[in-house]
Design a protein around this motif. Structure first.
Motif, PDB file in Angstrom:
ATOM      1  N   HIS A 121       0.833  -1.222   0.000  1.00  0.00           N
ATOM      2  CA  HIS A 121       0.000   0.000   0.000  1.00  0.00           C
ATOM      3  C   HIS A 121       0.865   1.270   0.000  1.00  0.00           C
ATOM      4  O   HIS A 121       2.020   1.230  -0.375  1.00  0.00           O
ATOM      5  CB  HIS A 121      -0.999  -0.033   1.156  1.00  0.00           C
TER       6      HIS A 121
ATOM      7  N   GLU B  19      -2.181   0.536   8.053  1.00  0.00           N
ATOM      8  CA  GLU B  19      -1.315  -0.578   7.625  1.00  0.00           C
ATOM      9  C   GLU B  19      -0.097  -0.089   6.845  1.00  0.00           C
ATOM     10  O   GLU B  19       1.015  -0.558   7.069  1.00  0.00           O
ATOM     11  CB  GLU B  19      -2.131  -1.559   6.768  1.00  0.00           C
TER      12      GLU B  19
ATOM     13  N   HIS C  32       2.866  -6.977   4.654  1.00  0.00           N
ATOM     14  CA  HIS C  32       1.501  -6.495   4.918  1.00  0.00           C
ATOM     15  C   HIS C  32       1.081  -6.793   6.357  1.00  0.00           C
ATOM     16  O   HIS C  32       1.718  -7.591   7.051  1.00  0.00           O
ATOM     17  CB  HIS C  32       0.505  -7.188   3.977  1.00  0.00           C
ATOM     18  N   GLN C  33      -0.027  -6.139   6.768  1.00  0.00           N
ATOM     19  CA  GLN C  33      -0.689  -6.444   8.042  1.00  0.00           C
ATOM     20  C   GLN C  33      -2.113  -6.846   7.676  1.00  0.00           C
ATOM     21  O   GLN C  33      -2.755  -6.194   6.855  1.00  0.00           O
ATOM     22  CB  GLN C  33      -0.701  -5.216   8.972  1.00  0.00           C
TER      23      GLN C  33
HETATM   24 ZN   LIG Z   1      -2.227  -5.166   2.903  1.00  0.00          ZN
END
Ligand SMILES: [Zn+2]
Length: 389
Positions: free
Chosen positions: A218, A232, A285-286
């Protein structure tokens, strides 16, 4: 009666549920010749955007369709072997009574320290398909006659191909070590395949000479999942920067797909990795859940892969992440995310934890926890390289 049928047909067409319409019914025509107009166009196993991707085609490839729905053509790859291609990705060039087969003129192999290149000289850029299991790669070029006499690389134990003339060309590559990346491009006389050789790993310093792309998920107006006032994209970047440093300490060549809070498209991230000749792509990522009511059922750390060649790496990273984070095992998962679909390098995506779970996010934002998590990923990569190559 006629009016009712026409009315029903219109309704069906509008709803896009009209069953496969046979092109054969249109006069004498049997096949529509379709040219692929977008790069990396998928052929799917059913006429739905959510169905399995059987292969991806390069722009300029040509395939034959025998049936259609509102949005898809059914492509005839081989006898009784069909796939579906979205109409937005092709242009109809002609309607012909028979499928066309062309002759491969020559197949040659060249070799560098890092890879094999197979040059397939053909005037007809038909559909191609790779199938891989961990150590074997099967390549098919459809709709091409091939005479084994025109193959110029016998006696290479890693390669095999059929010894008789066929309507498609198939090449099998196998090795004792897992695959380390492969790809296909066009060149002025046809297709060229690249297959990376198993790297020669320095057992004491496995990451030496290995190129790693660290991808902070992102960015910019794409915040990713958000909870408890955290975004995130920021956690991803913090961890990615630490991961870069830890990888560098171990001798890797490392590049970040973004160094700051900005939007980078998925295709730009992949393009960047190809430009840098990446060996390994790590996306950070989270996690979150569409329905937060499930938060007590699904949480913890998870690792994702798409290609079989990346599965072992995902397993090794996950194993080390479980030790370092002491989080619940959210498993190694197969998933069709854009950043894990490329074939040219090993690619995995790590969901470090669930941002929507307070106990996890409290740790995920801690610099010390982030550093340990990064070290665990590095160890996972090192173990994998040391144990397999
Ligand atoms: Zn993500």
């Amino acid at each position: 009666m006629k009016k009712i049928i026409i009315f029903l047909l219109i309704i069906l067409l509008q709803q896009g549920v009209l069953a496969l319409d046979n092109l054969r019914n249109v006069g004498i025509a049997k096949y529509a010749v379709l040219e692929v107009v977008n790069n990396n166009t998928p052929i799917r196993d059913t006429n739905s955007e959510n169905s399995i991707r059987m292969t991806h085609l390069l722009k300029g490839s040509v395939v034959f369709a025998d049936k259609q729905t509102k949005d898809y053509y059914r492509v005839v790859l081989d006898n009784n072997y069909f796939g579906f291609i979205n109409k937005k990705n092709v242009e109809v060039q002609a309607i012909i009574p028979e499928k066309r087969f062309d002759a491969i003129e020559k197949i040659t192999k060249s070799e560098t320290k890092k890879d094999y290149k197979i040059f397939i000289e053909t005037p007809f850029l038909a559909a191609t398909q790779f199938k891989e299991d961990t150590k074997n790669l099967n390549f098919t070029l459809f709709d091409n006659h091939f005479d084994p006499k025109n193959i110029k690389f016998d006696n290479d134990k890693n390669f095999s191909y059929p010894k008789k003339i066929d309507t498609k060309f198939q090449l099998k590559y196998s090795n004792s070590a897992p695959l380390f990346g492969y790809g296909i491009e066009k060149f002025n006389k046809g297709y060229v395949l690249s297959i990376k050789k198993a790297p020669k790993i320095n057992k004491k310093k496995p990451l030496k000479n290995i190129t790693v792309i660290v991808d902070a998920g992102h960015g910019g107006n794409e915040r990713g999942a958000c909870a408890f006032g955290y975004e995130e994209k920021n956690i991803n970047l913090q961890i990615s920067k630490k991961l870069k440093r830890e990888l560098q300490k171990k001798g890797a060549r490392v590049y970040l797909t973004r160094k700051k809070d900005k939007k980078v498209t998925l295709s730009k991230r992949i393009e960047f990795a190809r430009e840098k000749n990446a060996d390994i792509f790590l996306s950070i990522h989270q996690n979150s859940l569409p329905n937060r009511k499930d938060i007590d059922k699904k949480y913890g750390v998870g690792t994702y892969y798409y290609r079989n060649q990346s599965k072992g790496l995902a397993q090794s990273i996950q194993k080390n992440l479980l030790v370092a984070t002491k989080f619940r095992d959210d498993k190694v998962n197969h998933a069709s995310f854009a950043v894990v679909r490329p074939t040219e390098f090993l690619s995995v995506l790590v969901e470090c934890g669930y941002i929507i779970r307070k106990q996890e996010v409290d740790k995920l934002i801690e610099p010390k926890f982030q550093k340990n998590l990064s070290k665990a990923i590095v160890k996972g990569v090192e173990d994998y390289l040391r144990n397999n190559y």
